[in-house]
Design a protein around this motif. Structure first.
Motif, PDB file in Angstrom:
ATOM      1  N   THR A   1       1.105  -1.076   0.124  1.00 58.01           N
ATOM      2  CA  THR A   1      -0.162   0.366  -0.367  1.00 58.01           C
ATOM      3  C   THR A   1       0.861   1.540   0.386  1.00 58.01           C
ATOM      4  O   THR A   1       1.455   0.972   0.253  1.00 58.01           O
ATOM      5  CB  THR A   1      -1.142  -0.131   1.452  1.00 58.01           C
ATOM      6  OG1 THR A   1      -1.867  -1.157   1.095  1.00 58.01           O
ATOM      7  CG2 THR A   1      -1.725   0.999   1.484  1.00 58.01           C
TER       8      THR A   1
ATOM      9  N   TYR B   1       0.519   5.751  -0.166  1.00 57.75           N
ATOM     10  CA  TYR B   1      -0.611   7.048  -0.146  1.00 57.75           C
ATOM     11  C   TYR B   1      -0.037   8.229  -0.832  1.00 57.75           C
ATOM     12  O   TYR B   1       1.025   8.496  -0.994  1.00 57.75           O
ATOM     13  CB  TYR B   1      -0.617   7.587   1.462  1.00 57.75           C
ATOM     14  CG  TYR B   1      -1.102   5.749   2.021  1.00 57.75           C
ATOM     15  CD1 TYR B   1      -2.735   5.868   2.217  1.00 57.75           C
ATOM     16  CD2 TYR B   1      -0.252   5.389   2.703  1.00 57.75           C
ATOM     17  CE1 TYR B   1      -2.657   4.851   3.666  1.00 57.75           C
ATOM     18  CE2 TYR B   1      -0.436   4.355   3.625  1.00 57.75           C
ATOM     19  CZ  TYR B   1      -1.695   3.739   3.692  1.00 57.75           C
ATOM     20  OH  TYR B   1      -1.997   2.712   4.540  1.00 57.75           O
TER      21      TYR B   1
ATOM     22  N   SER C   1      -4.896  15.887  -6.199  1.00 61.02           N
ATOM     23  CA  SER C   1      -4.982  14.958  -6.269  1.00 61.02           C
ATOM     24  C   SER C   1      -3.171  14.366  -7.497  1.00 61.02           C
ATOM     25  O   SER C   1      -2.653  15.487  -7.912  1.00 61.02           O
ATOM     26  CB  SER C   1      -6.175  14.853  -7.560  1.00 61.02           C
ATOM     27  OG  SER C   1      -6.144  16.274  -8.084  1.00 61.02           O
TER      28      SER C   1
ATOM     29  N   LEU D   1      -3.865   9.543 -12.068  1.00 58.25           N
ATOM     30  CA  LEU D   1      -3.318   7.806 -12.804  1.00 58.25           C
ATOM     31  C   LEU D   1      -2.992   8.155 -14.420  1.00 58.25           C
ATOM     32  O   LEU D   1      -4.058   8.573 -15.073  1.00 58.25           O
ATOM     33  CB  LEU D   1      -4.289   7.072 -12.459  1.00 58.25           C
ATOM     34  CG  LEU D   1      -3.916   5.234 -12.797  1.00 58.25           C
ATOM     35  CD1 LEU D   1      -2.694   5.003 -11.594  1.00 58.25           C
ATOM     36  CD2 LEU D   1      -4.958   4.428 -12.226  1.00 58.25           C
TER      37      LEU D   1
ATOM     38  N   ILE E   1      -6.113  10.787  -8.722  1.00 59.74           N
ATOM     39  CA  ILE E   1      -6.517  10.442  -7.459  1.00 59.74           C
ATOM     40  C   ILE E   1      -6.045  11.322  -6.373  1.00 59.74           C
ATOM     41  O   ILE E   1      -4.982  11.633  -6.752  1.00 59.74           O
ATOM     42  CB  ILE E   1      -5.011   8.767  -7.282  1.00 59.74           C
ATOM     43  CG1 ILE E   1      -4.851   8.177  -8.452  1.00 59.74           C
ATOM     44  CG2 ILE E   1      -5.169   8.197  -6.195  1.00 59.74           C
ATOM     45  CD1 ILE E   1      -3.787   7.250  -8.968  1.00 59.74           C
TER      46      ILE E   1
ATOM     47  N   ALA F   1      -5.241   8.917  -0.784  1.00 59.36           N
ATOM     48  CA  ALA F   1      -6.235   8.105  -0.688  1.00 59.36           C
ATOM     49  C   ALA F   1      -4.984   7.226  -1.160  1.00 59.36           C
ATOM     50  O   ALA F   1      -3.858   7.442  -1.205  1.00 59.36           O
ATOM     51  CB  ALA F   1      -6.350   8.113  -2.161  1.00 59.36           C
TER      52      ALA F   1
ATOM     53  N   VAL G   1      -3.404   3.502  -2.613  1.00 63.47           N
ATOM     54  CA  VAL G   1      -3.526   2.788  -3.897  1.00 63.47           C
ATOM     55  C   VAL G   1      -2.423   1.983  -3.326  1.00 63.47           C
ATOM     56  O   VAL G   1      -1.512   1.028  -2.597  1.00 63.47           O
ATOM     57  CB  VAL G   1      -2.454   3.688  -5.034  1.00 63.47           C
ATOM     58  CG1 VAL G   1      -3.592   4.477  -5.272  1.00 63.47           C
ATOM     59  CG2 VAL G   1      -1.176   4.123  -4.710  1.00 63.47           C
ATOM     60  N   SER G   2      -2.280   0.331  -4.661  1.00 60.62           N
ATOM     61  CA  SER G   2      -2.011  -1.087  -4.301  1.00 60.62           C
ATOM     62  C   SER G   2      -0.374  -1.138  -5.550  1.00 60.62           C
ATOM     63  O   SER G   2      -0.888  -0.339  -6.572  1.00 60.62           O
ATOM     64  CB  SER G   2      -3.234  -1.951  -4.172  1.00 60.62           C
ATOM     65  OG  SER G   2      -4.156  -2.261  -4.029  1.00 60.62           O
TER      66      SER G   2
ATOM     67  N   SER H   1      -2.704   0.388  -8.600  1.00 62.51           N
ATOM     68  CA  SER H   1      -4.043   0.257  -8.994  1.00 62.51           C
ATOM     69  C   SER H   1      -4.808   1.062  -7.979  1.00 62.51           C
ATOM     70  O   SER H   1      -4.264   0.864  -6.843  1.00 62.51           O
ATOM     71  CB  SER H   1      -4.900  -1.578  -8.399  1.00 62.51           C
ATOM     72  OG  SER H   1      -5.919  -1.377  -8.963  1.00 62.51           O
ATOM     73  N   TYR H   2      -6.090   1.873  -8.127  1.00 66.20           N
ATOM     74  CA  TYR H   2      -6.677   2.140  -7.203  1.00 66.20           C
ATOM     75  C   TYR H   2      -8.049   2.322  -7.761  1.00 66.20           C
ATOM     76  O   TYR H   2      -8.763   2.594  -8.986  1.00 66.20           O
ATOM     77  CB  TYR H   2      -6.604   3.911  -7.804  1.00 66.20           C
ATOM     78  CG  TYR H   2      -7.278   4.933  -7.003  1.00 66.20           C
ATOM     79  CD1 TYR H   2      -7.486   5.185  -5.509  1.00 66.20           C
ATOM     80  CD2 TYR H   2      -7.770   5.615  -7.545  1.00 66.20           C
ATOM     81  CE1 TYR H   2      -8.076   5.450  -4.867  1.00 66.20           C
ATOM     82  CE2 TYR H   2      -8.492   6.796  -7.111  1.00 66.20           C
ATOM     83  CZ  TYR H   2      -8.544   6.538  -5.867  1.00 66.20           C
ATOM     84  OH  TYR H   2      -9.957   7.567  -4.944  1.00 66.20           O
ATOM     85  N   ASN H   3      -8.999   2.073  -6.550  1.00 66.20           N
ATOM     86  CA  ASN H   3     -10.455   1.874  -7.477  1.00 66.20           C
ATOM     87  C   ASN H   3     -11.164   1.686  -8.458  1.00 66.20           C
ATOM     88  O   ASN H   3     -12.354   1.630  -9.273  1.00 66.20           O
ATOM     89  CB  ASN H   3     -10.962   3.368  -6.861  1.00 66.20           C
ATOM     90  CG  ASN H   3     -11.315   4.221  -5.613  1.00 66.20           C
ATOM     91  OD1 ASN H   3     -10.859   2.993  -4.835  1.00 66.20           O
ATOM     92  ND2 ASN H   3     -12.267   5.020  -5.532  1.00 66.20           N
TER      93      ASN H   3
ATOM     94  N   THR I   1      -6.292   0.386 -13.080  1.00 67.18           N
ATOM     95  CA  THR I   1      -4.819   0.275 -12.856  1.00 67.18           C
ATOM     96  C   THR I   1      -4.162   1.428 -14.624  1.00 67.18           C
ATOM     97  O   THR I   1      -4.672   0.972 -15.165  1.00 67.18           O
ATOM     98  CB  THR I   1      -4.575  -1.652 -13.663  1.00 67.18           C
ATOM     99  OG1 THR I   1      -5.437  -1.832 -12.674  1.00 67.18           O
ATOM    100  CG2 THR I   1      -2.875  -2.051 -13.496  1.00 67.18           C
TER     101      THR I   1
END
Length: 234
Positions: free
Chosen positions: A94, A96, A103, A106, A120, A124, A126-127, A140-142, A145
């Protein structure tokens, strides 16, 4: 004389039988007397066969040991690679969003000129998926990718916001529309870690806006985030 001739014949027979590979010969000299002559001579063919068999066994054993060592080495390398991959995934699972006003973008590839997928927001999570070129991470976010600049992502779950305290929009605010107090938090989220409580009517310094309807403010020696709906201009 007769006995001498008999003995000569016997020894000749023993010699012939020994040359043929016989290991023992029994000779009788009449009556109950018995003499056994044993030969320990083995044929050259038998010795060569035995040596060849031993050599084949030794070579087979050496080959088996080599195969076992190679298999063990490959297994060890695979285990080490898997361990390294797992460790990296655990460390960078994870990230941040940090160091931006509101923002970050992406994108579809690792370039600032690449097409935008979405924004983003600051703070927030993100992975992280992998490192990319040109200072980007693949994340990846919500459900989306893509690629985001690594300089705007951090592993720190708390101290990952940078808000300007010298912005031209700095103004004084007053806490309103609450029963007793509002909460100053470390991150712009109602789940963010609490820093302190700010009582109704208190005067604060507002530095900038933040995502999720929070202001970044200063109060009584503390800096953090408070819901903008409870702060009016003073």
């Amino acid at each position: 004389m007769r006995k001498i001739i008999y003995l000569i014949c016997v020894f000749v027979s023993v010699f012939i039988l020994s040359g043929c590979g016989s290991k023992s010969v029994t000779i009788r000299f009449g009556g109950d007397t018995e003499t056994v002559v044993e030969s320990k001579v083995e044929s050259g063919t038998e010795k060569e066969s035995a040596k060849l068999e031993e050599s084949n066994i030794a070579e087979k054993s050496a080959v088996q040991e080599t195969v076992a060592e190679v298999a063990h080495s490959e297994s060890l390398q695979e285990t080490q690679s898997q361990t390294a991959a797992v460790t990296q995934a655990q460390v960078l699972t994870t990230l941040y969003v940090v160091n931006c006003n509101e923002s970050i973008t992406l994108r579809v590839s690792d370039s600032t000129n690449a097409k935008e997928i979405r924004q983003i927001p600051l703070g927030a999570a993100v992975s992280f998926m992998e490192n990319a070129a040109n200072g980007f991470y693949k994340v990846s976010y919500n459900g989306s990718t893509g690629y985001a600049l690594a300089s705007y992502l951090s592993v720190d779950p708390y101290n990952h916001y940078v808000a300007s305290t010298t912005a031209s929009t700095v103004w004084s605010g007053k806490v309103v529309r609450c029963n007793e107090y509002i909460t100053l938090r470390r991150t712009p989220s109602t789940k963010g870690e609490e820093i302190t409580k700010i009582p109704l009517g208190a005067i604060v310094t507002v530095y900038s806006g933040a995502d999720n309807g929070f202001y970044y403010i200063y109060y009584d020696g503390f800096e953090g985030y408070a819901l903008a709906g409870y702060i009016d201009a003073y």
